[in-house]
Design an enzyme around this catalytic site. Structure first.
Site, PDB file in Angstrom:
ATOM      1  N   GLY A 159       0.819  -1.206   0.000  1.00 39.32           N
ATOM      2  CA  GLY A 159       0.000   0.000   0.000  1.00 39.32           C
ATOM      3  C   GLY A 159       0.856   1.262   0.000  1.00 39.32           C
ATOM      4  N   CYS A 201       4.043   3.909  18.238  1.00 40.62           N
ATOM      5  CA  CYS A 201       5.293   3.396  18.803  1.00 40.62           C
ATOM      6  C   CYS A 201       6.244   2.952  17.714  1.00 40.62           C
ATOM      7  CB  CYS A 201       5.017   2.218  19.725  1.00 40.62           C
ATOM      8  SG  CYS A 201       4.104   2.736  21.156  1.00 40.62           S
ATOM      9  N   SER A 231      -3.979  -2.459  -0.451  1.00 38.33           N
ATOM     10  CA  SER A 231      -2.900  -3.286   0.097  1.00 38.33           C
ATOM     11  C   SER A 231      -3.425  -4.686   0.346  1.00 38.33           C
ATOM     12  CB  SER A 231      -2.398  -2.680   1.407  1.00 38.33           C
ATOM     13  OG  SER A 231      -1.494  -3.568   2.029  1.00 38.33           O
ATOM     14  N   GLY A 232      -2.634  -5.689  -0.045  1.00 40.55           N
ATOM     15  CA  GLY A 232      -3.079  -7.081   0.089  1.00 40.55           C
ATOM     16  C   GLY A 232      -3.276  -7.529   1.524  1.00 40.55           C
ATOM     17  N   HIS A 233      -2.325  -7.155   2.402  1.00 35.62           N
ATOM     18  CA  HIS A 233      -2.345  -7.790   3.726  1.00 35.62           C
ATOM     19  C   HIS A 233      -3.454  -7.274   4.637  1.00 35.62           C
ATOM     20  CE1 HIS A 233      -0.060  -4.852   6.430  1.00 35.62           C
ATOM     21  NE2 HIS A 233       0.159  -4.323   5.244  1.00 35.62           N
ATOM     22  N   GLN A 291      -7.722   0.798   3.928  1.00 34.63           N
ATOM     23  CA  GLN A 291      -8.547   0.326   5.057  1.00 34.63           C
ATOM     24  C   GLN A 291     -10.034   0.253   4.706  1.00 34.63           C
ATOM     25  OE1 GLN A 291      -7.556  -0.998   7.794  1.00 34.63           O
ATOM     26  NE2 GLN A 291      -5.425  -0.344   7.974  1.00 34.63           N
ATOM     27  N   THR A 300      10.040  -7.491 -12.785  1.00 31.33           N
ATOM     28  CA  THR A 300       9.338  -8.733 -13.125  1.00 31.33           C
ATOM     29  C   THR A 300       8.150  -8.921 -12.197  1.00 31.33           C
ATOM     30  OG1 THR A 300      11.408  -9.674 -13.896  1.00 31.33           O
ATOM     31  CG2 THR A 300       9.622 -11.236 -13.410  1.00 31.33           C
TER      32      THR A 300
END
Ligand code: PLP
Length: 388
Positions: free
Chosen positions: A70, A323, A197-199, A177, A235
């Site tokens: 992301g 943090c 974003s994938g995760h 999000q 690639t």
């Protein structure tokens, strides 16, 4: 373990692991090669692109560029649009963006750009009149997140985009999000660029996508080979792109469930915690939020102390303090919303996913009140009446 920190990252879906696995072992071809074996990689790559396009309702699959995350999508969008308009030097964003946009804005200031960070109110809401007032002939881009990672607050993207377009300004949104949590429609909103974003949607870490509307003038961030139609050299990461495609399909399938079932779990968690714990309040507009997120300040206690106690009983959540920098500076998002230093320090974010169950929410509702009571009993700032 109870994992309710899904805005930080998500578990990779079993279906996603299964979909990507063959591309490490059997179908390892470079999709740009000329032999038939390469087509075995190329076709799934293009199918994945089409799946991501469907998730955001893009008119054309070639409007999707695969990226490494992301953060890369945000950087490629903003730097790419600015590079294509060298005579314009003004960028508008918001005071509550993710560091992928916020800190890039600070770097742009160091490079001589003028960057306007639009303020938000106590509910985390933006003022569209303020957006309109800040746009000038020199404004190249508005970059405004769709959903906030800390509070879940949704910005009025269609309205903001229309205002930018009235002034001929390109509009980018960080939808990292929002994807999989609320419907995303690039056609209905009119956005020019959109980051994913994938995760955050049950694909692995290290893959993302950038939607770029056909006709949008932009320059590539990575220069080199002709991959992704010359818009992102390197690639192609076929297994991860396939993973993102599979996750996008799953996100679309589960969207209605996410909004109703996960939303009901979040609402129950929030209302029970507020009922059982005095001097706690939700941060962010109640009405316009992603259904999976609640951010709650528990007064007179430190978020870090709450997190450690939750961790001791196997519950993973996160605090409003940034943090990541190693400092104990409270979240810039909560501070921008007008929370005091202490209120921001006492904030905890709970973010759910489709894998959370009723029983897990019951457990959090049982575990947290005694933890807060114990921490308050040890705090010199706790008023006497809360000590009982
Ligand atoms: N934008 C938002 C709103 C996010 O929440 C995140 C991740 O937390 C990112 C961008 C960055 O995504 P990635 O971790 O894939 O670089």
């Amino acid at each position: 373990m109870i994992y309710i920190d899904n805005n930080a990252t998500t578990r990779v879906a079993d279906e996603v692991v299964a979909a990507m696995q063959p591309f490490f072992t059997d179908v390892y071809a470079n999709p740009s090669s000329m032999y038939a074996f390469a087509l075995e990689a190329k076709q799934p790559l293009e199918a994945a692109r089409a799946a991501v396009a469907r998730l955001v309702n893009a008119a054309h699959a070639d409007e999707i560029i695969f990226t490494s995350c992301g953060t890369e999508s945000d950087n490629a969008a903003i730097l790419g649009v600015l590079a294509a308009q060298p005579r314009k030097n003004h960028v508008v964003t918001t005071a509550v963006e993710h560091p992928a946009v916020y800190n890039l804005g600070e770097e742009l200031q160091r490079r001589g750009y003028k960057v306007t960070y639009l303020p938000v109110d106590r509910g985390g809401r933006i003022d569209l009149a303020a957006l309109r007032a800040t746009l000038t002939d020199t404004t190249a881009l508005v970059s405004m997140m769709w959903a906030n990672n800390e509070t879940g607050v949704l910005f009025p993207i269609a309205e903001a985009c229309a205002i930018a377009h009235e002034h001929g300004v390109v509009f980018h949104t960080d939808a990292v999000q929002a994807a999989g949590k609320v419907p995303i429609d690039v056609e209905a909103t009119g956005v020019d660029l959109l980051s994913l974003s994938g995760h955050k949607i049950h694909a692995p870490k290290g893959v993302g996508a950038l939607y770029v509307r056909r006709g949008t003038r932009t320059r590539p961030l990575l220069l080199g080979g002709h991959q992704e139609h010359g818009r992102r050299a390197g690639t192609e990461n076929v297994p991860y792109a396939v993973a993102l495609g599979a996750a996008a399909d799953l996100a679309a399938q589960h969207l209605a469930d996410e909004i109703t079932r996960v939303g009901a779990l979040r609402d129950r968690l929030e209302s029970e915690l507020l009922a059982r714990i005095p001097n706690a309040h939700v941060n962010g507009d109640h009405a316009a939020r992603t259904p999976n997120t609640t951010n709650i300040t528990f007064q007179y206690v430190e978020g870090e102390a709450i997190l450690l106690s939750l961790s001791d009983v196997g519950i993973c959540a996160s605090s409003g303090s940034a943090c990541s920098s190693g400092s104990l500076e409270p979240s810039h998002v909560l501070r921008a919303m007008g929370l005091s230093h202490d209120e921001a320090h006492g904030a905890i974010r709970f973010s759910l996913s489709r894998y959370n169950t009723d029983a897990e929410i019951d457990a959090v509702i049982d575990e947290l009140p005694p933890i807060i009571a114990r921490l308050r009993a040890m705090s010199p700032f706790t008023p006497r009446e809360l000590m009982a």
